[in-house]
Design a protein around this motif. Structure first.
Motif, PDB file in Angstrom:
ATOM      1  N   LEU A 148       0.872  -0.908   0.125  1.00  0.00           N
ATOM      2  CA  LEU A 148      -0.335  -0.421   0.072  1.00  0.00           C
ATOM      3  C   LEU A 148       0.812   1.499   0.274  1.00  0.00           C
ATOM      4  CD1 LEU A 148      -2.858   1.486   0.090  1.00  0.00           C
ATOM      5  CD2 LEU A 148      -2.681   1.133   2.879  1.00  0.00           C
ATOM      6  N   VAL A 149       1.814   1.608   0.733  1.00  0.00           N
ATOM      7  CA  VAL A 149       3.058   2.602   0.893  1.00  0.00           C
ATOM      8  C   VAL A 149       3.590   2.921  -0.605  1.00  0.00           C
ATOM      9  CG1 VAL A 149       4.862   3.398   2.089  1.00  0.00           C
ATOM     10  CG2 VAL A 149       2.452   2.422   3.736  1.00  0.00           C
ATOM     11  N   ASP A 150       3.631   1.255  -0.967  1.00  0.00           N
ATOM     12  CA  ASP A 150       4.659   1.252  -2.609  1.00  0.00           C
ATOM     13  C   ASP A 150       3.814   2.076  -3.589  1.00  0.00           C
ATOM     14  OD1 ASP A 150       6.861   0.952  -1.401  1.00  0.00           O
ATOM     15  OD2 ASP A 150       7.043  -1.611  -2.144  1.00  0.00           O
ATOM     16  N   TRP A 151       2.197   1.993  -3.869  1.00  0.00           N
ATOM     17  CA  TRP A 151       1.615   2.284  -4.616  1.00  0.00           C
ATOM     18  C   TRP A 151       1.151   4.030  -4.043  1.00  0.00           C
ATOM     19  CZ3 TRP A 151      -3.444   4.529  -2.719  1.00  0.00           C
ATOM     20  CH2 TRP A 151      -4.104   4.723  -4.015  1.00  0.00           C
ATOM     21  N   ALA A 152       1.457   3.965  -3.009  1.00  0.00           N
ATOM     22  CA  ALA A 152       1.312   5.823  -2.923  1.00  0.00           C
ATOM     23  C   ALA A 152       2.199   6.791  -3.559  1.00  0.00           C
ATOM     24  CB  ALA A 152       0.606   5.684  -1.130  1.00  0.00           C
ATOM     25  N   GLY A 153       3.144   5.408  -2.791  1.00  0.00           N
ATOM     26  CA  GLY A 153       4.606   6.541  -3.003  1.00  0.00           C
ATOM     27  C   GLY A 153       4.640   6.789  -5.291  1.00  0.00           C
ATOM     28  N   ALA A 181      10.306   6.583   3.462  1.00  0.00           N
ATOM     29  CA  ALA A 181      11.599   5.886   2.275  1.00  0.00           C
ATOM     30  C   ALA A 181      10.962   6.301   1.097  1.00  0.00           C
ATOM     31  CB  ALA A 181      11.914   4.283   1.878  1.00  0.00           C
ATOM     32  N   ASN A 182       9.839   5.875   1.017  1.00  0.00           N
ATOM     33  CA  ASN A 182       8.519   6.201   0.103  1.00  0.00           C
ATOM     34  C   ASN A 182       8.153   7.908  -0.150  1.00  0.00           C
ATOM     35  OD1 ASN A 182       7.539   4.238  -1.825  1.00  0.00           O
ATOM     36  ND2 ASN A 182       7.554   3.569   0.363  1.00  0.00           N
ATOM     37  N   LEU A 183       8.636   8.485   0.682  1.00  0.00           N
ATOM     38  CA  LEU A 183       8.542  10.128   1.065  1.00  0.00           C
ATOM     39  C   LEU A 183      10.020  10.313   0.053  1.00  0.00           C
ATOM     40  CD1 LEU A 183       7.489  11.609   4.201  1.00  0.00           C
ATOM     41  CD2 LEU A 183       6.035  11.584   1.761  1.00  0.00           C
ATOM     42  N   VAL A 184      10.944   9.307   0.375  1.00  0.00           N
ATOM     43  CA  VAL A 184      12.211  10.064  -0.335  1.00  0.00           C
ATOM     44  C   VAL A 184      12.230  10.111  -1.456  1.00  0.00           C
ATOM     45  CG1 VAL A 184      14.988   8.711  -0.523  1.00  0.00           C
ATOM     46  CG2 VAL A 184      13.726   8.868   1.851  1.00  0.00           C
ATOM     47  N   ARG A 229      11.592  12.884  -3.774  1.00  0.00           N
ATOM     48  CA  ARG A 229      12.433  14.248  -4.084  1.00  0.00           C
ATOM     49  C   ARG A 229      14.334  13.417  -5.230  1.00  0.00           C
ATOM     50  NH1 ARG A 229      12.187  13.584   1.460  1.00  0.00           N
ATOM     51  NH2 ARG A 229      13.999  13.433   2.217  1.00  0.00           N
ATOM     52  N   VAL A 230      13.916  12.059  -4.601  1.00  0.00           N
ATOM     53  CA  VAL A 230      15.431  12.011  -4.767  1.00  0.00           C
ATOM     54  C   VAL A 230      15.463  10.494  -5.930  1.00  0.00           C
ATOM     55  CG1 VAL A 230      17.667  10.247  -4.152  1.00  0.00           C
ATOM     56  CG2 VAL A 230      16.725  12.419  -2.327  1.00  0.00           C
ATOM     57  N   THR A 231      15.550  10.814  -7.188  1.00  0.00           N
ATOM     58  CA  THR A 231      15.823   9.929  -8.286  1.00  0.00           C
ATOM     59  C   THR A 231      16.964   9.615  -8.569  1.00  0.00           C
ATOM     60  OG1 THR A 231      15.949  11.429 -10.491  1.00  0.00           O
ATOM     61  CG2 THR A 231      14.016  10.416  -9.125  1.00  0.00           C
ATOM     62  N   ARG A 232      18.476   9.617  -8.125  1.00  0.00           N
ATOM     63  CA  ARG A 232      19.779   9.387  -8.164  1.00  0.00           C
ATOM     64  C   ARG A 232      20.477   8.889  -6.722  1.00  0.00           C
ATOM     65  NH1 ARG A 232      17.209   9.728 -12.502  1.00  0.00           N
ATOM     66  NH2 ARG A 232      18.360  10.508 -14.279  1.00  0.00           N
ATOM     67  N   TYR A 233      21.463   8.434  -6.933  1.00  0.00           N
ATOM     68  CA  TYR A 233      22.173   8.556  -5.481  1.00  0.00           C
ATOM     69  C   TYR A 233      23.693   8.353  -6.291  1.00  0.00           C
ATOM     70  CZ  TYR A 233      17.916   6.560  -3.156  1.00  0.00           C
ATOM     71  OH  TYR A 233      16.307   6.293  -2.656  1.00  0.00           O
ATOM     72  N   ALA A 234      24.690   9.085  -5.910  1.00  0.00           N
ATOM     73  CA  ALA A 234      25.839   9.831  -5.582  1.00  0.00           C
ATOM     74  C   ALA A 234      26.842   8.486  -5.576  1.00  0.00           C
ATOM     75  CB  ALA A 234      26.285  10.910  -5.138  1.00  0.00           C
ATOM     76  N   ALA A 266      11.207   4.937 -16.073  1.00  0.00           N
ATOM     77  CA  ALA A 266      10.583   5.961 -15.247  1.00  0.00           C
ATOM     78  C   ALA A 266      11.198   7.030 -14.682  1.00  0.00           C
ATOM     79  CB  ALA A 266       9.733   5.086 -13.927  1.00  0.00           C
ATOM     80  N   GLY A 267      12.547   7.179 -15.248  1.00  0.00           N
ATOM     81  CA  GLY A 267      13.502   8.199 -14.412  1.00  0.00           C
ATOM     82  C   GLY A 267      13.948   8.244 -14.071  1.00  0.00           C
ATOM     83  N   ARG A 268      14.230   6.878 -12.741  1.00  0.00           N
ATOM     84  CA  ARG A 268      14.756   6.858 -11.678  1.00  0.00           C
ATOM     85  C   ARG A 268      16.140   5.410 -12.189  1.00  0.00           C
ATOM     86  NH1 ARG A 268      12.607   7.605  -6.946  1.00  0.00           N
ATOM     87  NH2 ARG A 268      10.569   7.896  -7.589  1.00  0.00           N
ATOM     88  N   VAL A 269      17.604   6.066 -11.084  1.00  0.00           N
ATOM     89  CA  VAL A 269      18.471   5.060 -11.551  1.00  0.00           C
ATOM     90  C   VAL A 269      18.986   4.635 -10.277  1.00  0.00           C
ATOM     91  CG1 VAL A 269      20.491   5.257 -12.761  1.00  0.00           C
ATOM     92  CG2 VAL A 269      18.111   6.958 -13.540  1.00  0.00           C
TER      93      VAL A 269
END
Length: 287
Positions: free
Chosen positions: A51-56, A111-114, A117-122, A179-182
Motif C-alpha cells: 500500500l505504501v509503495d502504491w502511494a509512493g 522511504a517513499n517520501l524520499v 524527491r530523489v531519483t539518483r544516488y551519488a 520511469a526516470g529513476r536510477v
C-alpha cells in the motif's frame, strides 16, 4: 497531523490486486507450510508495504500528501484501533499480538517520501541508507512476528534485506530508467563508463554488463549473512527466512544467467532454484 487529508481508500479489488503482487516477488511472502496465524501476520505486513509503495509510486495526484495521510492513518490505528484503509486496519491484530514498534512502519513511509524527491544516488553508501528505510524495516518486523528480534538477528536481517532490495533494483534497472529513476550509484556508472542512456538500450552494452556483475557480487556479499541467520532460528521462522534468503540467491542467479543483460526485461528467479536453495539452507548448508 491534525486536519491532514485522509488517504483515498482503495477498493476491495485494488487491495486484492496489491496482495496478489506477492506472487511476483522473488520469494514466497507467506509460505503455506506456516501455521495460518503467521501467514495472516506476514500477509498483513506485506499488504501495508505494498500500500505504501502504491502511494509512493502509482497513486494519482499528490503522492507526498497521500503518504503523509497514511502516517495519520497509522496514528488512528494505534490510538483508536480504526483506520479508513482496510490494509492499514488489517495491521491492528498483528501489531497487538506481537507488540510491534511503530518505527519500522514510519521508515517504510519515509522511504517513499524520499522517492518523491530523489531519483539518483551519488554513492553506494547513499543507496544503502535508502535501503535502511525501504527494506530493512520489513525484516525487523518479520522477526518481530516470530518473536525472534534479537540485536544480532536484526543486524543479519538488515544485510539480507538490503541484498534483497538490491537484487530487485538490479533486476529492474531498465524499467526504473524508463520511469526516470536510477538506483545504480553514479560513482559506479562513472567507474565503469556507463551512460544512463545505456540503461534502456537493448542489448546491454559490455560496460553495463560489467557494472551489473560488480553490483550482483556486492549483493551476494550482503546475502552471505543469510545462512547464519537461518541457522539461528527454528520452526516457522526458520522456514520463512530460509525462503527469503533463497529467493535473493535465485534472483541474483537469474541476473547472472541472463549474462547481466537486464535491458530486455527483469530476469525472473527460478522457482526450482528457490526450492533447492531453501532446502540447502534448512539443512544448515550454504546455498
Amino acid at each position: 497531523m491534525e486536519g491532514a487529508a485522509r488517504p483515498k481508500t482503495t477498493t476491495a479489488t485494488q487491495d486484492a490486486g496489491l496482495l496478489a503482487r506477492a506472487e511476483q516477488e522473488n520469494f514466497t511472502v507467506a509460505p503455506r507450510l506456516l501455521p495460518r496465524r503467521w501467514r495472516e501476520d506476514l500477509t498483513a505486513l506485506y499488504g501495508f508495504a505494498r500500500l505504501v509503495d502504491w502511494a509512493g509510486d502509482e497513486a494519482p495526484g499528490d503522492r507526498e500528501a497521500l503518504l503523509r495521510a497514511l502516517s495519520a492513518e497509522l496514528d488512528r490505528l494505534l490510538t483508536t484501533g480504526t483506520a479508513e484503509s482496510a490494509l492499514v486496519r488489517r495491521l491492528g491484530p498483528t501489531i497487538a499480538r506481537h507488540g510491534l514498534p511503530r518505527q519500522p512502519f514510519d521508515d517504510l513511509i519515509s522511504a517513499n517520501l524520499v522517492d518523491q524527491r530523489v531519483t539518483r544516488y551519488a554513492t553506494f553508501d547513499e543507496l544503502l541508507d535508502y535501503c535502511a528505510l525501504s527494506a530493512n524495516p520489513v525484516g525487523r518486523l518479520v522477526l518481530g512476528v516470530f518473536d525472534a528480534a534479537t540485536p544480532q538477528r536484526c543486524a543479519a536481517s538488515d544485510r539480507v534485506c538490503t541484498a534483497l532490495q538490491l537484487a530487485e533494483h538490479w533486476q529492474d534497472v531498465a524499467e526504473d530508467a524508463h520511469a526516470g529513476r536510477v538506483y545504480l550509484p553514479q560513482e559506479d556508472l562513472d567507474r565503469f563508463g556507463v551512460h544512463e542512456a545505456e540503461l534502456i538500450r537493448n542489448p546491454a552494452s559490455p560496460a553495463l554488463r560489467r557494472l551489473l556483475a560488480f553490483e550482483v557480487a556486492r549483493a551476494r556479499q550482503l546475502l552471505d549473512a543469510g545462512p547464519a541467520l537461518v541457522r539461528s532460528l527454528s520452526g516457522a521462522a526458520r522456514i520463512a527466512v530460509a525462503g527469503y534468503v533463497a529467493g535473493g540467491c535465485a534472483a541474483l542467479d537469474a541476473i547472472e544467467r541472463a549474462g547481466f543483460d537486464i535491458t530486455a526485461g527483469a530476469p525472473v528467479a527460478s522457482r526450482l532454484r528457490r526450492g533447492r536453495y531453501s532446502v540447502a539452507l534448512l539443512a544448515g548448508q550454504r546455498p
